[in-house]
Design a protein around this motif. Structure first.
Motif, mmCIF file in Angstrom:
data_model
loop_
_atom_site.group_PDB
_atom_site.id
_atom_site.type_symbol
_atom_site.label_atom_id
_atom_site.label_comp_id
_atom_site.label_asym_id
_atom_site.label_seq_id
_atom_site.Cartn_x
_atom_site.Cartn_y
_atom_site.Cartn_z
ATOM 1 N N PRO A 57 5.032 -1.225 2.266
ATOM 2 C CA PRO A 57 5.166 -0.938 3.610
ATOM 3 C C PRO A 57 5.491 -1.928 4.461
ATOM 4 O O PRO A 57 6.189 -1.895 5.385
ATOM 5 C CB PRO A 57 3.730 -0.538 4.040
ATOM 6 N N THR A 60 9.194 -3.136 3.859
ATOM 7 C CA THR A 60 10.082 -1.945 4.211
ATOM 8 C C THR A 60 9.974 -2.173 5.823
ATOM 9 O O THR A 60 11.233 -2.185 6.674
ATOM 10 C CB THR A 60 9.504 -0.620 4.154
ATOM 11 N N GLY A 61 8.756 -2.457 6.358
ATOM 12 C CA GLY A 61 8.813 -2.723 7.970
ATOM 13 C C GLY A 61 9.404 -3.970 8.429
ATOM 14 O O GLY A 61 10.342 -3.802 9.447
ATOM 15 N N MET A 111 9.814 5.831 8.007
ATOM 16 C CA MET A 111 8.957 4.650 7.465
ATOM 17 C C MET A 111 8.054 5.106 6.214
ATOM 18 O O MET A 111 8.291 4.319 5.187
ATOM 19 C CB MET A 111 8.099 4.036 8.436
ATOM 20 N N THR A 115 9.076 3.854 2.582
ATOM 21 C CA THR A 115 7.876 2.926 1.764
ATOM 22 C C THR A 115 7.626 3.556 0.398
ATOM 23 O O THR A 115 7.490 2.943 -0.360
ATOM 24 C CB THR A 115 6.467 3.254 2.542
ATOM 25 N N ALA A 161 2.590 2.234 6.908
ATOM 26 C CA ALA A 161 4.122 2.545 7.197
ATOM 27 C C ALA A 161 4.388 3.224 8.689
ATOM 28 O O ALA A 161 5.137 3.087 9.198
ATOM 29 C CB ALA A 161 4.777 3.147 6.213
#
Length: 214
Positions: A57, A60-61, A111, A115, A161
């Motif tokens: 997460p 990805t964030g 998201m 993730t 996420a």
């Protein structure tokens, strides 16, 4: 749907590369240390748990904040300084409902999906390094990964996420709507969006982990 496409599909390329090498780095560094104790076979567990709990997460964030978040802030900021937002209000169209909500829903939905994709690619990257560099078979790697990783790890990562998606959208839209001073202001809010998003994700990620694993 268009915002989900921009957020998800258009980001897959960079997410794939970052996720692959994140998993490979985790596997290599962890495996080298575990080899000193003859436990390199356990890198599957280490990589899987770290990817699902935190790195999936978080990475990805960071990618979405840097690419999508900055783009949202720049777009809304440009609309503000060119008085397009004022025009929407004159036509009795809510800027929040028309501009913010589609982006908020898209990021909140995409998201967690991105993730999961990041987790899968990272774990596969770790397996490749484990097999080629550390002599850990794919069967042993994935057996350890599945045996010791818990469902809770996945759920906590997906919850992070989801929150990260909401945070990125909120920060980007707030910064975009507060734009002043023309093109200079657009550049300023774009930079602030990335910085504030990064710092917020770090702090929120820590406290979520502390709450669920204290």
């Amino acid at each position: 749907i268009y915002q989900m496409y921009l957020t998800g599909i258009k980001s897959l390329g960079v997410i794939t590369i970052v996720a692959m090498f994140t998993g490979m780095i985790l596997a290599l560094q962890t495996g080298l240390e575990l080899r000193r104790f003859g436990q390199e076979v356990n890198i599957g567990t280490a990589v899987t748990v770290v990817m699902m709990r935190e790195m999936g997460p978080f990475m990805t964030g960071l990618i979405i904040a840097a690419s999508v978040g900055s783009a949202i802030a720049a777009q809304l900021g440009t609309m503000v300084v060119s008085e397009e937002i004022a025009a929407l209000e004159i036509m009795s169209i809510s800027p929040v409902r028309f501009l913010v909500m589609p982006r908020l829903v898209a990021l909140a939905v995409m998201m967690p999906i991105l993730t999961v994709y990041t987790n899968i690619i990272g774990i596969v990257g770790g397996a490749i390094v484990g097999n080629t560099q550390l002599g850990v078979s794919f069967a042993a790697y994935f057996d350890n990964a599945m045996r010791y990783a818990e469902t809770k790890d996945l759920y906590v990562g997906l919850f992070k996420a989801f929150l990260f998606g909401v945070i990125i959208t909120a920060v980007a839209c707030h910064q975009g709507f507060s734009t002043t001073e023309g093109a200079v202001g657009v550049g300023r809010v774009t930079r602030k969006t990335v910085i504030i998003s990064f710092l917020t994700l770090l702090v929120v990620g820590y406290f979520i982990t502390r709450v669920f694993y204290s």
